[in-house]
Design an enzyme around this catalytic site. Structure first.
Site, short mmCIF file in Angstrom:
data_model
loop_
_atom_site.label_atom_id
_atom_site.label_comp_id
_atom_site.label_asym_id
_atom_site.label_seq_id
_atom_site.Cartn_x
_atom_site.Cartn_y
_atom_site.Cartn_z
CD GLU A 58 -17.69 2.49 2.34
OE1 GLU A 58 -18.93 2.54 2.52
OE2 GLU A 58 -16.87 2.80 3.22
NE ARG A 88 -2.86 -2.53 9.89
CZ ARG A 88 -2.37 -3.14 10.96
NH1 ARG A 88 -2.25 -4.46 11.01
NH2 ARG A 88 -1.98 -2.43 12.00
CG PHE A 134 -15.08 -0.83 3.80
CD1 PHE A 134 -16.02 -1.48 4.59
CD2 PHE A 134 -13.98 -0.27 4.41
CE1 PHE A 134 -15.88 -1.55 5.97
CE2 PHE A 134 -13.82 -0.34 5.80
CZ PHE A 134 -14.77 -0.98 6.58
CB SER A 158 -5.52 3.14 6.15
OG SER A 158 -5.70 3.60 7.47
CG HIS A 207 -6.15 -2.40 5.15
ND1 HIS A 207 -5.43 -1.42 4.49
CD2 HIS A 207 -5.98 -2.15 6.47
CE1 HIS A 207 -4.86 -0.62 5.38
NE2 HIS A 207 -5.17 -1.05 6.59
NE ARG A 256 -0.65 -0.23 4.96
CZ ARG A 256 -0.98 0.34 6.10
NH1 ARG A 256 -1.92 1.27 6.15
NH2 ARG A 256 -0.40 -0.02 7.23
#
Lengths: 283, 315
Positions: free
Chosen positions: B56, B164, B81, B35, B106, B8
Site C-alpha cells: 500500500e 462493499r 489499508f 473487490s 469497503h 464499488r
C-alpha cells in the site's frame, strides 16, 4: 576536453559546492551536514556531467530527473542547483528561514529544479517507478536517478518499490546509494545493519554496481554502465565518507543532524582552500 | 423495496466508461482489484492498469509519480489499508498537491463478516485532517457515478469512500453532484439530519417516521465531508434549531466532528451524533451490524426527538 580535464573540472566544482554547503548550514544554524557532504561527488557528476537538463527551463519535459529521496541532505542539492543556475546563489543565505525558497527539506513547489518534495525517508523510488511507467506509456526516453541514503534502506517501502522496479523492468531507473555507514543515532552496524546490501538489491532483481562515491572516474563509468544496462533497474552502491571534506564532520556519528560551529566552519574552509566567511565568495 | 446498487460496482464500471475519453487515466490497485472493481478497468485497458501487489505504501507513492508525470491516477484498495499509507498520502499526495484520486472501497462496518480488522471507521477523520484533501462519501450508486465523472475534471488530492455492501438507490437518475455542496433531499423545519453514505437512506427513512409524529425534518446529503458546505449547514442550524449527524464512521473526527466544529463556532444548536461511538466493529452481516451499532433510522429518529426536546428545554 580530455577525461583528466573533465575530472579536474568536476573536482573543482565539488570543492566549491562543499564550501557553499558549509557556509549555508553555518548561516542557517541547523541542518544535516554529514549527509550533505557525503553526496557531493554523486550530485556534481549528475548535474555537471550526466543529466540532460536545462537550468533556465526547469520544467523542460524531456529532461532527465533526479529524485532526491534522502531529503535531509538538501543543502548538497541546493548548492548544486544554485551553481547550475536554477536560482540565484543568494537564496542559500535564506536556507531554513521563513519565506525562503530553500526549505529545511526539499519542496518541489518552492524550489526550481527540485523534482519531488522529500524529508520523510523511503518515498523517492516508488515515485520514480510511477514516473518511469508514465514515461514508458508516453514513449519517452528520459532517465530517472534516485538519490537514496543507506539508512533509508531500513524503510520497508524501499523494498516494496525495489520489487516493483524490477517487476516492470524499469531500466530507465538508476538508484545512487550514498553508503556512508552512519545514521542519525550512530553507526548503522550498531543500530541496524543492512549488509549484505549489494546481495539484497541483486536478489531483488537489480543490476548492482559498486564504486568509491568520491572518485569521479568511477562514478562516471558507473553512470554509463547503468545507462547501458537493459531490462533491469540499476543501483550504484557508492561507498562514501559522511562529512567528507570537512574533518570535524568526517565519519562522525555525532554530526548527522547538526550545522557547523564558527570554529568548525573556519577549520573546514581552511581545509577546502576557501576564504573565511564574508570574503572570496562566488557571486 | 428500493433498487440496490453496489457503489464499488458503479465505481469500477464508471472508470472503465471514462477510460476511452480520458487516455491520461491510469489505475493502480494493491491486489484487491476483484473487490474494489478496478479490475473492470484493468480488463478494458491493461496497459494503463498497475497491480502493485500487497504494497500500500508504494501503491500511493507510485501514483504520485504518475501524477508528477501528468497522468490522472486513480488508486484503490480497501479503506482500511489506505490508512496504512496515510503517511504517503500526507507527505507525497497532499504536501505536493498532486492530482491523485484515492477511491477506497469497503468503508465502514457494512464490510460485514470480515470483522473489525477490515472495517474502516476512522478513514474519513484521517483524510479530513489533511490540508488540500477533499473527502467524499457518496450516498448511493447514482451519486458514485456522478462523483467519479466529476473527479476526472477536478484537479487536486481527493479521497472517495465506497462500500462493499449494496446500498438502496435514493437519488434520481439526473442527480447533479457538485464538490463541496450538500444537497437537501427532504425539506423540514423542526430539525436537520446531516448524513453521508448509506446513512442518507436511513435519514430519509427517519424523516418519514417522524412525519407521522408531526415532526418535519430536513435531510441533507453531505457527501462532500471536506470542504464541507458551511453555508448550507449554517442555514439549516439557524432555521431548524437542532442538528443530528449520521455516519457509518466514528463520531470522532468524521462527519459529526466536522459539523460540530463548524456549528460550535458559527451557530451552536442542540446536536447529536449517530455513528460508531468510539468502538471497533465486529463480524456479522451488514444489516445486523448497522442495527447492532445503532446505525438505524429509528436511532436517528430518537436523536431527532431528543434535539427537538432540547430546543424547547435547553439543559
Amino acid at each position: 576536453m580530455s577525461d583528466a580535464q573533465e575530472v579536474a573540472r568536476l573536482q573543482e566544482i565539488a570543492r566549491q559546492v562543499r564550501i557553499d554547503i558549509l557556509k549555508m548550514l553555518h548561516k542557517a544554524g541547523s541542518g544535516h551536514t554529514g549527509g550533505s557532504l557525503s553526496a557531493v561527488e554523486l550530485l556534481v557528476s549528475l548535474y555537471f556531467h550526466k543529466l540532460r537538463h536545462r537550468p533556465a527551463d526547469p520544467q523542460w519535459p524531456d529532461r532527465d530527473r533526479l529524485l532526491f529521496s534522502k531529503g535531509h541532505g538538501a543543502p548538497a542539492l541546493y548548492a548544486v542547483l544554485a551553481r547550475c543556475g536554477y536560482y540565484p546563489a543568494e537564496e542559500m543565505q535564506r536556507l531554513r528561514k521563513l519565506g525562503g525558497i530553500l526549505q529545511g527539506h526539499p519542496d518541489r513547489m518552492l524550489t526550481p529544479g527540485v523534482e519531488i518534495s522529500a524529508g520523510s525517508l523511503g518515498h523517492g523510488l516508488a515515485m520514480a517507478n510511477g514516473m518511469a511507467l508514465a514515461a514508458r506509456l508516453d514513449g519517452k526516453p528520459y532517465r530517472f536517478y534516485v538519490m537514496m541514503s543507506d539508512g533509508e534502506c531500513q524503510e520497508g517501502e524501499v523494498w516494496e518499490a525495489a520489487m516493483a522496479s524490477a517487476h516492470y523492468r524499469l531500466d530507465s531507473i538508476c538508484v545512487l546509494l550514498d553508503r556512508n555507514h552512519i545514521q542519525n543515532d550512530d553507526f548503522m552496524i550498531k543500530i541496524r545493519d543492512i549488509e549484505p546490501i549489494r546481495d539484497k538489491w541483486a536478489a531483488f532483481g537489480w543490476n548492482v554496481l559498486s564504486i568509491d562515491g568520491h572518485d569521479f572516474p568511477q562514478i562516471l563509468k558507473a553512470l554509463d554502465e547503468a545507462e547501458a544496462c537493459r531490462g533491469r533497474p540499476s543501483i550504484i552502491v557508492a561507498e562514501t565518507v559522511k562529512g567528507k571534506g570537512a574533518s570535524p564532520f568526517e565519519n562522525s556519528p555525532k554530526h548527522h543532524g547538526v550545522s557547523p560551529t564558527d570554529a568548525e566552519l573556519e577549520q573546514a574552509l581552511k581545509e577546502l582552500g576557501a576564504q573565511p566567511e564574508g570574503g572570496g565568495r562566488r557571486a | 423495496m428500493a433498487e440496490m446498487l453496489g457503489t464499488r460496482d458503479v465505481y469500477g464500471d464508471t472508470l472503465a466508461e471514462l477510460g476511452q475519453a480520458y487516455p491520461q487515466i491510469v489505475v493502480l490497485d494493491a491486489d484487491l482489484s476483484s473487490s474494489t472493481k478496478t479490475g473492470v478497468f484493468g480488463k478494458a485497458f491493461p496497459d494503463r492498469f498497475f497491480n502493485m501487489g500487497v504494497c500500500e505504501q508504494s501503491l500511493v507513492d507510485t501514483a504520485c509519480g504518475f501524477a508528477l508525470a501528468g497522468k490522472l491516477p486513480f488508486v484503490s484498495t480497501f479503506a482500511i489499508f489506505t490508512m496504512r499509507a496515510w503517511e504517503q498520502i500526507r507527505q507525497c499526495v497532499a504536501i505536493q498537491n498532486l492530482n491523485v484520486k484515492i477511491v477506497a472501497s469497503h468503508g465502514g462496518v457494512t464490510v460485514g463478516e470480515d470483522g473489525a480488522s477490515a472495517q474502516a471507521i476512522e478513514d474519513v477523520a484521517l483524510m479530513r485532517v489533511l490540508p488540500r484533501m477533499s473527502v467524499i462519501v457518496p450516498a448511493d450508486g447514482i451519486e458514485t457515478r456522478a462523483v467519479i465523472r466529476a473527479l476526472v475534471e477536478h484537479v487536486g488530492p481527493t479521497y472517495v469512500r465506497v462500500a462493499r455492501a449494496k446500498f438502496p438507490v435514493i437519488l434520481p437518475k439526473d442527480y447533479v453532484f457538485r464538490l463541496g455542496r450538500g444537497v437537501v433531499l427532504h425539506e423540514g423545519g423542526d430539525a436537520t439530519v446531516v448524513a453521508m453514505g448509506v446513512m442518507v437512506s436511513r435519514a430519509l427513512e427517519a424523516a418519514r417516521l417522524l412525519k407521522e409524529e408531526g415532526l418535519s425534518v430536513r435531510v441533507i446529503n453531505m457527501s462532500t465531508v471536506k470542504p464541507i458546505d458551511e453555508e448550507l449547514l449554517h442555514r439549516a442550524a439557524l432555521e431548524t434549531g437542532g442538528v443530528v449527524t449520521a455516519e457509518e464512521h466514528s463520531v470522532i473526527g468524521g462527519l459529526g466532528g466536522a459539523v460540530a466544529e463548524l456549528l460550535a463556532e458559527r451557530c451552536p444548536v442542540p446536536m447529536r451524533r449517530i455513528g460508531m461511538q468510539d468502538r471497533f466493529g465486529t463480524s456479522g452481516d451488514a444489516e445486523s451490524l448497522l442495527a447492532h451499532f445503532g446505525l438505524t433510522a429509528e436511532a436517528i429518529a430518537e436523536a431527532v426527538r431528543d434535539v427537538v426536546k432540547r430546543k424547547a428545554h435547553p439543559r
